[in-house]
Design an enzyme around this catalytic site. Sequence first.
Site, PDB file in Angstrom:
ATOM      1  N   GLU A 157      27.882 -64.509  22.234  1.00 41.23           N
ATOM      2  CA  GLU A 157      27.701 -65.769  23.081  1.00 41.23           C
ATOM      3  C   GLU A 157      26.452 -66.468  22.680  1.00 41.23           C
ATOM      4  O   GLU A 157      25.313 -65.867  22.832  1.00 41.23           O
ATOM      5  CB  GLU A 157      27.595 -65.363  24.720  1.00 41.23           C
ATOM      6  N   CYS A 170      21.515 -71.011  28.348  1.00 40.80           N
ATOM      7  CA  CYS A 170      22.338 -71.739  27.291  1.00 40.80           C
ATOM      8  C   CYS A 170      22.947 -73.004  27.616  1.00 40.80           C
ATOM      9  O   CYS A 170      23.631 -73.717  27.194  1.00 40.80           O
ATOM     10  CB  CYS A 170      23.115 -70.622  26.810  1.00 40.80           C
TER      11      CYS A 170
END
EC number: 1.2.1.32
Length: 487
Positions: free
Chosen positions: A253, A287
């Site tokens: 990720e 993020c």
Amino acid sequence: MAGKRELLMLENFIGGKFLPCNSYIDSYDPSTGEVYCKVPNSGKEEIEAAVEAAREAFPAWSSRSPQERSLVLNRLADVLEQSLEELAQAESKDQGKTLTLARTMDIPRSVLNFRFFASSNLHHVSECTQMSHLGCMHYTVRTPVGIAGLISPWNLPLYLLTWKIAPAIAAGNTVIAKPSEMTSVTAWMFCKLLDKAGVPPGVINIVFGTGPRVGEALVSHPEVPLISFTGSQPTAERITQLSAPHCKKLSLELGGKNPAIIFEDANLEECIPATVRSSFANQGEICLCTSRIFVQRSIYSEFLKRFVEATRKWKVGVPSDPSANMGALISKAHLEKVRSYVLKAQTEGARILCGEGVDQLSLPLRNQAGYFMLPTVITDIKDESRCMTEEIFGPVTCVVPFDSEEEVITRANSVRYGLAATVWSKDVGRIHRVAKKLQSGLVWTNCWLIRELNLPFGGMKSSGIGREGAKDSYDFFTEIKTITIKY
């Protein structure tokens, strides 16, 4: 003369015991710039010990029923919840985020991670099919992979560490986790709670240190068949290289360059505060934060004026200040990196409307060496600029106009990342069209950061490999086997 303050000394947690290390590295309080903690500088020796402990614990833990493992996960949630305030205080000091955010998001979500996977672990089903003409029945079973290597980032330390540990141990794996060396304190505190929750020794092992030393030792170990990583693309590339000879399962990720698309029919009363939050929450160190804002030209001037006004009200302050919206960035090096993007944009002819280099930051004397930065809005910038194409991971966002739906979709998709996007419009048909065409793993419409943990989480393109969430996490942390019975 005042005595020297005693530093917090962390230890690795291996096989149910805290173990000292031969060497340590400094960890800083981002709000003051002072060293306040010593983190083990672990390496191959510590990973070997952790692998041995995880290997020994695996047969008994994997043999427990899902119901038995779920009871342990719920007890972990209980002990975390009982320590919420202590953990929130530590997370805020260690990471620089506001205490309010740690109290209301980081630690509660860490609790929820264990509760959620304790429940979802009980509801997985297998597949079964018959071939009557051959007298055969086929069915699938899933078994734990073994030792899971988990590497978590510094922006949401306990939140993302538990997001990995919970599904891994729920599925019957044992784990070796490596938190970021910059934010290790809550992981160490978490280890102190494991015995109280009834976690057997060796099921959860946490080894502290840097990526090049302990991270590489973990990733390259032949007895660790699976790596779950959240972090930067360059580190993911290195993990892929080290994992390839062993054909390890990988979940990566990575970053994002997330667009917000604001159409002329958007409700600006809701859109503007939500977009300020999506741009600058946790100092922009999420993020999923918005770093490119595309606004339809007919409302561009109004939006820009109101957005800058709202951004200037987004208070930067000492993390313990309950009125602060933003705390300190993680490190001096990261602060300088984020500032360099703003300077680069200026040299390219962009305008800085507020924040870095424009407004004055006021801090108490003790915090003036801390890693603080004002939320910064940039405009008159080209799509090809580094500020519009590279992940900054700080409180910087760019606002640009667009004319048509087709144009903005093309521009939003023009970067190498594809993690998240937001779309603001009252036109339901348009929302569906745009959401379908955006190259993003997550698309929020008329909202931001509302998560359903049953559904997949992850990105497209350079934003990663794989998905996380209930079924996706279960599939990743298990191996599937097809069994055929002849009758």
